[in-house]
Design an enzyme around this catalytic site. Sequence first.
Site, PDB file in Angstrom:
ATOM      1  N   ASP A 160       0.876  -1.173   0.000  1.00 21.30           N
ATOM      2  CA  ASP A 160       0.000   0.000   0.000  1.00 21.30           C
ATOM      3  C   ASP A 160       0.913   1.223   0.000  1.00 21.30           C
ATOM      4  OD1 ASP A 160      -1.754   2.068   0.444  1.00 21.30           O
ATOM      5  OD2 ASP A 160      -2.377   1.428   2.449  1.00 21.30           O
ATOM      6  N   LYS A 201       2.830  11.113  -3.292  1.00 23.11           N
ATOM      7  CA  LYS A 201       1.795  10.416  -4.063  1.00 23.11           C
ATOM      8  C   LYS A 201       0.878  11.422  -4.766  1.00 23.11           C
ATOM      9  CE  LYS A 201      -1.884   6.941  -3.426  1.00 23.11           C
ATOM     10  NZ  LYS A 201      -2.484   6.021  -2.433  1.00 23.11           N
ATOM     11  N   GLU A 258      -7.415   0.269  -4.585  1.00 21.15           N
ATOM     12  CA  GLU A 258      -7.423   0.172  -3.126  1.00 21.15           C
ATOM     13  C   GLU A 258      -8.739  -0.380  -2.566  1.00 21.15           C
ATOM     14  OE1 GLU A 258      -6.241   4.111  -2.091  1.00 21.15           O
ATOM     15  OE2 GLU A 258      -4.155   3.795  -2.716  1.00 21.15           O
ATOM     16  N   ASP A 314     -12.747   5.523   2.111  1.00 20.71           N
ATOM     17  CA  ASP A 314     -11.300   5.586   2.337  1.00 20.71           C
ATOM     18  C   ASP A 314     -10.876   7.032   2.595  1.00 20.71           C
ATOM     19  OD1 ASP A 314      -8.548   5.495   2.309  1.00 20.71           O
ATOM     20  OD2 ASP A 314      -8.386   4.225   0.538  1.00 20.71           O
TER      21      ASP A 314
END
Length: 620
Positions: free
Chosen positions: A23, A87, A187, A211
Site C-alpha cells: 500500500d 503520491k 485500493e 477511504d
Amino acid sequence: MAKVAINLSTGALQQEEVIVGIDLGTTNSLVAYIHPEDKNAIAINDQGRGTIVPSVVHFPKNGEAIVGTDAKEYLITDPANTIYSVKRLLGKSYGDLGEHKDYFGYKIIDDDSEGLVKIRVGDTFYSPIELSAEILKELRERAEHSLKTPVNRAVITVPAYFNDSQRQATRDAGKLAGLEVLRIVNEPTAAALAYGIGIDPTEEKTIAVYDLGGGTFDISILSIHQGIFEVLSTHGNTYLGGDDMDRAIINHWIQENQLLADTVNEDKHLSQELRLKAEEAKKALSSQQVYIGNISDKINCHLERHTFETMIAPIVAQTIESCRQAMTDANLQPEQIDAVIMVGGSTRVPLVYDTVSDFFGKPANNALNPDEVVALGAAIQADILAGNRKDILLLDVTPLTLGIETMGGLMDSIIPRNSKIPTKAGRQYTTSVDGQVNMKISVYQGERDLVKENRKLAEFDLKGIPAMPAGFPKVDVNFILNADGILKVEAVELRSGTRQEVEVKPQYGLTDEQVEQMLMDSITHAREDVSARMVIEARTTAEQLLYQVERFLEKNGEHLTEEEITLTRTNLQNLRDALPTNDKDTILRAVDTLEEQTSPFAERVMQISIKQAMAGKKIE
C-alpha cells in the site's frame, strides 16, 4: 541469475517465491505478505519498528536518502530537503497542482504547465517516480530483512480514480525499486479482499469502501459477482483528508495565540512543528475528550473534542456529499449496500465513523486495522496471482507492456503488462514542429524505457494533419486488445477527423523464455533505463525552452532592457553548453535559472499589449 517461469495465460508465477502486497500511501505506506503456514495476510513489522512506514524521504547533504520514521524528524529541522505527500504528485503536471502548490514545504519546479513536476533538492532534481521508488525500496528492504528471503515481485495498490498516467508512474516507481509489479490493484478492491469479500466465487454483494487517508479521500461502490470486482462508481477529492483536519487545528491555534498566518507560512520550522502537534492532537482526541500541549512554552496547543468536531464537521460533510454522489452515479440507495468498509487512519475519528454509519444506515466494518487493510488485501491479491488460490477466477492478461515511441526514442506505455484482456486504453499526443502534417506511430512491446531495447510490432503514418503551430493538433492514439490477443491501434486527429489504424498480434513470435528474459532485463536495467529517460526528458525540456525564449526575444526584445537581453543571452548560452554534458541535474539547473530569469518578462509584455489594445493599437 534465477530463472523465473511465468504462465502467459494468467500472468501467474510458477514458483514458491514470496510476492508481497504494498500500500503506497500519501501519508503512510505498508508491505504485507501471506504467512506460509496459516495462510493469513500479515503486515510486516521489521525489527519491531511498527508496520507503518511514513511516506517521507529526507536527503542529507552527504549520504543516502533516509526514508520513513527517521526521515519524518527532519520535517521540522530541514523541511526544504524533506519530501512528503509525493503520491499527490505522481503523474501530475505543475498546472494540475493549482492552488495546492504552496502546500508543500519543498521546491516544486514550474518548468512547463504540461510537463510532469520535478522536485529540486539542493542541486539535484527528482521526479515523483524516483521519490516513490525510495519509499518502495525501503518497504522491499524491510520485507527482505523480516522474511530472510529476496523480494522481487509485488502487487501495488492505487486509488480507484487514478488515471493511466498515475498508474504507469506507480509501475515505473516499482520497477526502479527493483520490483516487478505484477498488478496494480484498486485500493477498494484490496480492502474488500482483506475482509474476505469476493474470495468465495459464489458470493454476490454490493459494497461501499470509504477511504479517508492523510491526504486523499474517495468512496467507491463495488459490485462483486463470481469473484470479479466491478467499480460501479467512485467519487472523492484528491486534496481532502486527515491533513485538512490538521490544518483546521493549526488555523484554530493561530487564532487562539494571535499569530500571523503569513509569519507561520514563512517560518517552515514553526509550520512543521504546528503540523506535527496538530496530528498528535487529532489522534489523541479519538480516545480522549481533551488534548493539552504547547510549543516552546509560548504557543498554547490545547483542544477539546467538541471544538475539534465542530471544526472538522464541514470536512466530514464533504465526504458524505461524495458518498451521496457515488450512490447516485451507481443508481443505488443506501439500503442496497450490503457492507460498508472503513479504510485509512482518519476513519478512527469517532465523528467520521458515526456519520458514515448513519448515512448508510448500518454499522461500518472497522474490525481490521484501517491503516493496514489495503496492504493486507494486496497480499491476498498477490497470493491469487501466485496461483495459490485455485478457487479465484484469474482473467487472461497481456504478458508484456504495449506502447508507442515518443520524442527522444522513449517508450510511452499504453497498456501495461498484466492488464486484464480484453481492454482498451489511449493517450493524447500533439506535434513537436510547426506545420507538421504527418505523424509516425511506432508500436512496441516490452518493459524497457527506451524503444531500442523493446520489440517493434508495427509502424504507420497518420497523414493529413492540418498545418498548425506545434502543440495545437490533438491526436488520440487508442489501443484495443481483444480476448484473442489481437491488438488494434488507431490514431485520430480530432480537429480534422483524419484516421489511420493497424492490427498486430502482440505475442506473435515470442517464446515464454523470451518473455521471461525481457522481464528480467527490465528489472536488471531499471536504474540505467530511468537515468537515460530522465536525461532525454531534460534535454527535450531544454530544447523547447531554448526555442521559446529565442522566439520571445525576436518578437519582444524592444520591451526589455539591454541588461536583461544580455543576461538572457548568457543564460541561453549556458543552457546550450549544458546540453552536451548529458547530465540531468546540470541541464535542469540551467533550465531553472533561465526560467526564473525570464518568467517576469511574459507578464510585462502582456501588460504592454493590454495597454496598446486599450489605446486602439494593433497587437501582433
